[in-house]
Write an enzyme that holds these catalytic residues in place. Structure first.
Site, PDB file in Angstrom:
ATOM      1  CD  GLU A  48      -2.554  -1.102   2.762  1.00  0.00           C
ATOM      2  OE1 GLU A  48      -3.687  -1.583   2.857  1.00  0.00           O
ATOM      3  OE2 GLU A  48      -1.913  -0.696   3.754  1.00  0.00           O
ATOM      4  CE  LYS A 217     -14.488  -6.756   8.892  1.00  0.00           C
ATOM      5  NZ  LYS A 217     -13.484  -7.445   8.053  1.00  0.00           N
ATOM      6  CD  GLU A 220      -4.147  -2.215   9.702  1.00  0.00           C
ATOM      7  OE1 GLU A 220      -5.004  -1.666   8.977  1.00  0.00           O
ATOM      8  OE2 GLU A 220      -3.674  -3.346   9.454  1.00  0.00           O
ATOM      9  CG  ASP A 243     -12.574  -5.971   0.888  1.00  0.00           C
ATOM     10  OD1 ASP A 243     -11.370  -5.651   0.991  1.00  0.00           O
ATOM     11  OD2 ASP A 243     -13.349  -5.982   1.860  1.00  0.00           O
TER      12      ASP A 243
HETATM   13  N1  SAH Z   1      -3.650 -11.348   2.328  1.00  0.00           N
HETATM   14  C1  SAH Z   1      -3.240 -10.005   2.660  1.00  0.00           C
HETATM   15  C2  SAH Z   1      -3.701  -9.707   4.045  1.00  0.00           C
HETATM   16  C3  SAH Z   1      -4.014  -8.299   4.233  1.00  0.00           C
HETATM   17  S1  SAH Z   1      -4.953  -8.006   5.659  1.00  0.00           S
HETATM   18  C4  SAH Z   1      -1.754  -9.868   2.449  1.00  0.00           C
HETATM   19  O1  SAH Z   1      -1.362  -9.802   1.309  1.00  0.00           O
HETATM   20  O2  SAH Z   1      -0.938  -9.785   3.377  1.00  0.00           O
HETATM   21  C5  SAH Z   1      -5.876  -6.670   5.141  1.00  0.00           C
HETATM   22  C6  SAH Z   1      -5.274  -5.297   5.228  1.00  0.00           C
HETATM   23  O3  SAH Z   1      -6.095  -4.461   4.443  1.00  0.00           O
HETATM   24  C7  SAH Z   1      -5.317  -4.700   6.623  1.00  0.00           C
HETATM   25  O4  SAH Z   1      -4.244  -3.804   6.805  1.00  0.00           O
HETATM   26  C8  SAH Z   1      -6.675  -3.993   6.683  1.00  0.00           C
HETATM   27  O5  SAH Z   1      -6.628  -2.759   7.367  1.00  0.00           O
HETATM   28  C9  SAH Z   1      -7.047  -3.765   5.225  1.00  0.00           C
HETATM   29  N2  SAH Z   1      -8.368  -4.293   4.792  1.00  0.00           N
HETATM   30  C10 SAH Z   1      -8.776  -4.283   3.498  1.00  0.00           C
HETATM   31  N3  SAH Z   1     -10.013  -4.804   3.386  1.00  0.00           N
HETATM   32  C11 SAH Z   1     -10.401  -5.182   4.632  1.00  0.00           C
HETATM   33  C12 SAH Z   1     -11.595  -5.801   5.160  1.00  0.00           C
HETATM   34  N4  SAH Z   1     -12.624  -6.128   4.394  1.00  0.00           N
HETATM   35  N5  SAH Z   1     -11.642  -6.046   6.477  1.00  0.00           N
HETATM   36  C13 SAH Z   1     -10.610  -5.706   7.278  1.00  0.00           C
HETATM   37  N6  SAH Z   1      -9.476  -5.128   6.834  1.00  0.00           N
HETATM   38  C14 SAH Z   1      -9.352  -4.855   5.523  1.00  0.00           C
END
Ligand code: SAH
Length: 291
Positions: A48, A217, A220, A243
């Protein structure tokens, strides 16, 4: 008595003048005494943060964080501001090498950064999020966060309930700007960000996210805002939707498919927000110079 009234009259005149001037230049009517100089941008994931770090040509500051933490800091000028981007780094504790997403690293990295840079005027938490269709969110939308709360800290003992939810109003950013003004001027959406330590959700989470009136949602924002509160530093949440939480696709699939596009969208949104908060100071200073 007379001189007191005159003083009040001239203060009122000054306020009207500055307000009108600000309107004419299309700037906000929020007055401020000092322009923004030092900004921290907290971004959880490297993917990001990378386009923005590249765009601003920020340099890695190797000794910014204690050496036993995984966090990273990048710094450089942007106009009159010094911008420090902090990321949560990669997981070494569990030896997975993935990004340290979630509330624990976020709160700790934010705390350490604010301790290191006590002159910070404002902290921006930028990142991806899930969006709620019922609140008008679509993939790619940028949201300015009006408030934060947790949806997975259920402590059913009356005195602990509000602590668990951990609601914080983040709609005003010190004297610099407000979420409403920012969203209006940059044409972004507004809403509450609900935070939890899971990318997916349970039915119980659903109830709490609804009660939090969440538009987006993440994992952090509420933790970062908590650390900001300890330092009394204004928190500005800026979230790009990867998403749709209340949609038909599994979150993880949609998240991975849209992560790159959302990071690029952040790279456009962040400099616009930085320009906006620095610009407000310039307009006010000019207005005062004109008098
Ligand atoms: N598979 C991913 C995991 C990312 S976790 C990886 O490549 O490592 C998701 C991250 O995106 C978190 O920092 C969170 O703040 C954000 N995020 C995006 N969509 C989210 C959702 N639907 N629910 C919670 N966090 C989400």
């Amino acid at each position: 008595m007379l001189s007191f009234s005159l003083q009040r009259l001239s203060t009122a005149f000054l306020f009207v003048f500055v307000t009108l001037f600000a309107h004419n230049t299309g700037a906000t009517t929020i007055s401020k005494t000092m322009p923004v100089k030092n900004v921290i941008v907290a971004i959880a994931m490297e993917a990001e943060a990378a386009p923005f770090i590249q765009h601003l040509q920020l340099k890695l500051v190797a000794d910014f964080f204690p050496s036993n933490t995984p966090f990273q800091a990048y710094q450089g000028p942007h106009g009159d501001c010094t911008v420090t981007v902090i990321t949560n780094g990669k997981d070494t504790v569990h030896e997975t090498g993935v990004d340290n997403v979630g509330t624990v690293p976020a709160a700790l990295a934010t705390f350490l950064a604010l301790q290191k840079l006590p002159e910070t005027d404002i902290l921006i938490n930028a990142g991806t999020c899930g969006g709620f269709r019922r609140k008008g969110a679509e993939v790619g939308n940028v949201f300015v966060v009006t408030g934060v709360a947790h949806h997975d800290r259920r402590i059913p003992i009356p005195d602990f309930v509000p602590y668990g939810i951990g609601k914080l109003d983040t709609s005003r950013h010190g004297d610099f700007t407000t979420a409403e003004v920012l969203a209006l001027e940059l044409e972004y959406k507004l809403g509450v960000c609900t935070t939890g330590n899971s990318l997916d959700k349970t039915e119980e989470d659903d109830k709490h996210m609804l009660a939090n009136d969440a538009a987006v949602k993440d994992m952090e924002a509420a933790a970062i805002a908590w650390s900001c509160k300890l330092f009394d530093t204004p928190f500005l949440g800026l979230k790009v939707v990867t998403d749709i939480v209340d949609g038909e696709h599994p979150t993880q699939d949609e998240f991975l498919a849209n992560l790159l596009a959302a990071s690029q969208s952040l790279q456009v949104a962040l400099p616009r927000v930085l320009d906006h908060i620095c610009h407000v100071g310039v307009v006010k200073d000019q207005a005062m110079d004109e008098l």
